[in-house]
Write a protein that holds these residues in place. Sequence first.
Motif, PDB file in Angstrom:
ATOM      1  N   MET A 155       0.859  -1.048   0.171  1.00 17.24           N
ATOM      2  CA  MET A 155      -0.011   0.061  -0.068  1.00 17.24           C
ATOM      3  C   MET A 155       0.729   1.251  -0.062  1.00 17.24           C
ATOM      4  O   MET A 155       1.651   1.532   0.869  1.00 17.24           O
ATOM      5  CB  MET A 155      -0.960  -0.090   1.241  1.00 17.24           C
ATOM      6  CG  MET A 155      -2.089   0.912   1.320  1.00 17.24           C
ATOM      7  SD  MET A 155      -3.128   0.731   0.024  1.00 17.24           S
ATOM      8  CE  MET A 155      -4.200  -0.545   0.946  1.00 17.24           C
ATOM      9  N   ASN A 156       0.769   2.017  -1.145  1.00 16.97           N
ATOM     10  CA  ASN A 156       1.615   3.172  -1.216  1.00 16.97           C
ATOM     11  C   ASN A 156       0.647   4.457  -1.214  1.00 16.97           C
ATOM     12  O   ASN A 156      -0.473   4.341  -1.621  1.00 16.97           O
ATOM     13  CB  ASN A 156       2.481   3.186  -2.449  1.00 16.97           C
ATOM     14  CG  ASN A 156       3.399   1.903  -2.464  1.00 16.97           C
ATOM     15  OD1 ASN A 156       4.110   1.878  -1.342  1.00 16.97           O
ATOM     16  ND2 ASN A 156       3.342   1.257  -3.715  1.00 16.97           N
ATOM     17  N   VAL A 157       1.183   5.818  -0.794  1.00 21.82           N
ATOM     18  CA  VAL A 157       0.472   7.094  -0.859  1.00 21.82           C
ATOM     19  C   VAL A 157       1.139   7.895  -1.751  1.00 21.82           C
ATOM     20  O   VAL A 157       2.273   8.048  -1.752  1.00 21.82           O
ATOM     21  CB  VAL A 157       0.577   7.502   0.547  1.00 21.82           C
ATOM     22  CG1 VAL A 157      -0.312   8.982   0.597  1.00 21.82           C
ATOM     23  CG2 VAL A 157       0.089   6.554   1.717  1.00 21.82           C
ATOM     24  N   GLN A 160       0.716   9.627   7.038  1.00 15.46           N
ATOM     25  CA  GLN A 160      -0.617  10.128   6.780  1.00 15.46           C
ATOM     26  C   GLN A 160      -1.731   9.288   6.918  1.00 15.46           C
ATOM     27  O   GLN A 160      -2.878   9.555   7.347  1.00 15.46           O
ATOM     28  CB  GLN A 160      -0.355  10.443   5.318  1.00 15.46           C
ATOM     29  CG  GLN A 160      -1.443  10.982   4.521  1.00 15.46           C
ATOM     30  CD  GLN A 160      -2.477   9.945   3.633  1.00 15.46           C
ATOM     31  OE1 GLN A 160      -2.073   8.869   3.893  1.00 15.46           O
ATOM     32  NE2 GLN A 160      -3.730  10.467   3.660  1.00 15.46           N
ATOM     33  N   ARG A 161      -1.306   7.971   6.741  1.00 18.28           N
ATOM     34  CA  ARG A 161      -2.352   6.850   7.031  1.00 18.28           C
ATOM     35  C   ARG A 161      -2.829   6.967   8.139  1.00 18.28           C
ATOM     36  O   ARG A 161      -4.107   6.804   8.665  1.00 18.28           O
ATOM     37  CB  ARG A 161      -1.955   5.542   6.568  1.00 18.28           C
ATOM     38  CG  ARG A 161      -2.030   5.092   4.832  1.00 18.28           C
ATOM     39  CD  ARG A 161      -1.776   3.682   4.857  1.00 18.28           C
ATOM     40  NE  ARG A 161      -0.387   3.219   5.146  1.00 18.28           N
ATOM     41  CZ  ARG A 161       0.908   3.255   4.583  1.00 18.28           C
ATOM     42  NH1 ARG A 161       0.636   3.498   3.314  1.00 18.28           N
ATOM     43  NH2 ARG A 161       2.109   2.816   4.917  1.00 18.28           N
ATOM     44  N   SER A 220     -11.834   4.644   7.871  1.00 23.71           N
ATOM     45  CA  SER A 220     -12.786   4.380   6.583  1.00 23.71           C
ATOM     46  C   SER A 220     -14.033   3.668   6.899  1.00 23.71           C
ATOM     47  O   SER A 220     -14.941   3.730   6.076  1.00 23.71           O
ATOM     48  CB  SER A 220     -11.799   3.375   5.690  1.00 23.71           C
ATOM     49  OG  SER A 220     -11.438   2.200   6.506  1.00 23.71           O
ATOM     50  N   ILE A 221     -14.138   2.799   7.930  1.00 26.68           N
ATOM     51  CA  ILE A 221     -15.455   2.305   8.433  1.00 26.68           C
ATOM     52  C   ILE A 221     -15.270   1.848   9.867  1.00 26.68           C
ATOM     53  O   ILE A 221     -14.265   1.479  10.393  1.00 26.68           O
ATOM     54  CB  ILE A 221     -15.371   0.950   7.415  1.00 26.68           C
ATOM     55  CG1 ILE A 221     -16.814   0.497   7.700  1.00 26.68           C
ATOM     56  CG2 ILE A 221     -14.575  -0.178   7.665  1.00 26.68           C
ATOM     57  CD1 ILE A 221     -17.254  -0.609   6.690  1.00 26.68           C
ATOM     58  N   ARG A 222     -16.365   2.101  10.342  1.00 26.05           N
ATOM     59  CA  ARG A 222     -16.499   1.661  11.804  1.00 26.05           C
ATOM     60  C   ARG A 222     -16.721   0.195  11.973  1.00 26.05           C
ATOM     61  O   ARG A 222     -17.372  -0.328  11.290  1.00 26.05           O
ATOM     62  CB  ARG A 222     -17.412   2.582  12.540  1.00 26.05           C
ATOM     63  CG  ARG A 222     -17.379   4.070  12.471  1.00 26.05           C
ATOM     64  CD  ARG A 222     -18.452   4.765  13.343  1.00 26.05           C
ATOM     65  NE  ARG A 222     -19.690   4.689  12.994  1.00 26.05           N
ATOM     66  CZ  ARG A 222     -20.003   5.503  12.011  1.00 26.05           C
ATOM     67  NH1 ARG A 222     -19.702   6.727  11.521  1.00 26.05           N
ATOM     68  NH2 ARG A 222     -21.325   5.247  11.557  1.00 26.05           N
ATOM     69  N   ASP A 279      -6.480  -1.455   6.806  1.00 23.18           N
ATOM     70  CA  ASP A 279      -7.020  -0.464   7.688  1.00 23.18           C
ATOM     71  C   ASP A 279      -8.375  -0.657   7.894  1.00 23.18           C
ATOM     72  O   ASP A 279      -8.885  -0.150   8.791  1.00 23.18           O
ATOM     73  CB  ASP A 279      -6.690   1.061   7.001  1.00 23.18           C
ATOM     74  CG  ASP A 279      -5.354   1.388   7.139  1.00 23.18           C
ATOM     75  OD1 ASP A 279      -4.455   0.885   7.725  1.00 23.18           O
ATOM     76  OD2 ASP A 279      -4.886   2.374   6.333  1.00 23.18           O
ATOM     77  N   ALA A 280      -8.967  -1.385   7.039  1.00 21.86           N
ATOM     78  CA  ALA A 280     -10.524  -1.505   6.871  1.00 21.86           C
ATOM     79  C   ALA A 280     -10.729  -2.810   7.463  1.00 21.86           C
ATOM     80  O   ALA A 280     -11.722  -3.089   8.524  1.00 21.86           O
ATOM     81  CB  ALA A 280     -11.119  -1.459   5.709  1.00 21.86           C
TER      82      ALA A 280
END
Length: 418
Positions: free
Chosen positions: A1-3, A56-57, A66-68, A134-135
Amino acid sequence: MNVYYYRLLMSSGRVRSGVAQLAVERDSSARMWLEKNFDAVVLSLYRLPGWLAETQRSISHLVKPSIRPAELAGMLRDLAVMTASGIPIMEALRAVANEVGGGRASNPAKLARRLLEELDAGASLSDAFSRYPDAFPETVRNLVMIGDETGTMDLMLKEAADHIERVSKMTADTRQALIYPAFVFSAIFAAGGFWIYYVIPNLADLFKQMNADLPPLTVAVMKGSEWLIAHIGLILVGMVVAAFVLWVTWRYSRAFRRGVHYALHRLPIAKTIMFSSGLAFFTEYMSLLVKAGVDMVSSLQVMERAMRDEYYRDRIIAIRQVLERGDRVSAAMRQVGGFPSMMVRMVAVGEDTGTLDSQFSRLSSEYSLRLQRLITNLSEIIKPVVVLLAGGMFVFLIVALLLPVYDLVQQAINSPQF
């Protein structure tokens, strides 16, 4: 995963810039993804350094997740129900992606759309889930991988939804116990700030005008108030910097986290909470993974990455190392230490009878119930303690400031009138 930081020339002629988190390995793939999804021409594209991308992430996930957990559990349950009824997973994801809430796409819908983009690009379902760590927690990603390989996706999605709900309930119960003391301490700090900034300076002026002979405690409080008011800007900046440094150290230094967790496991009250919560999470995850058919070594490897308590993470690593030498799980737990004898005995029975998943499930229910009772009892104990602390602070202020005012009034009353 890159930003990536990008600048795009839109079809309307305007220039758009922003930051995107993309599950790609090459910059050319990121360029193609941006041009396809925005229908634009990429003017510039920069991959952020690893540490900056991670920061940043972390900040974006902290400020706007992103989602609870409740939304994630509902999404997984909807997918499980639809796939169990014979609807293909792609159609189930499209159904979730079309949901709206409050006039706009819901968080599950946005996540489902991103998964559909990964699937349209040729990724498998487990690969698509793994590209959004992250989700989706690691346990959920492993269950989806098992469902993808064994053809039991509906069952694994249901297990994942149940797991998210149970873990969320344990986390919510823990937070609930902290709401009351947090509210009271916030009120105490607010009242203390009002006294320091407004009341004490006015009383100090009164004492100076009347040339009062003040006790040492009152003088110390007044000097402390003056110092705080004079340096309030530096204090606030220092607090923000200290909080940021602690957050960065906590996130990126495992040695620091280990030291904190080991210290908490030695403190009287924190030790009980850490013990109960650690065992509840450990048995919950192990029950889920063993029931899904994951072998014990692989389950412990997943636990190493999922366990946040460094005290138990070290023990999980040690157990896995013992298992790789050919020993039993119960013998490894007994040898490593840190686990109660009841758990070791029940795991041994599960190994002998082939019911290890059932034993972990019973232990998970038991330790979850103990954790809930412990939190309930602690919340009841904390309330009077917090009230005593608040009362003690106000008694201190009365003794330090109001008693001298009372003495001045008495002197004014008793002084001879001319």
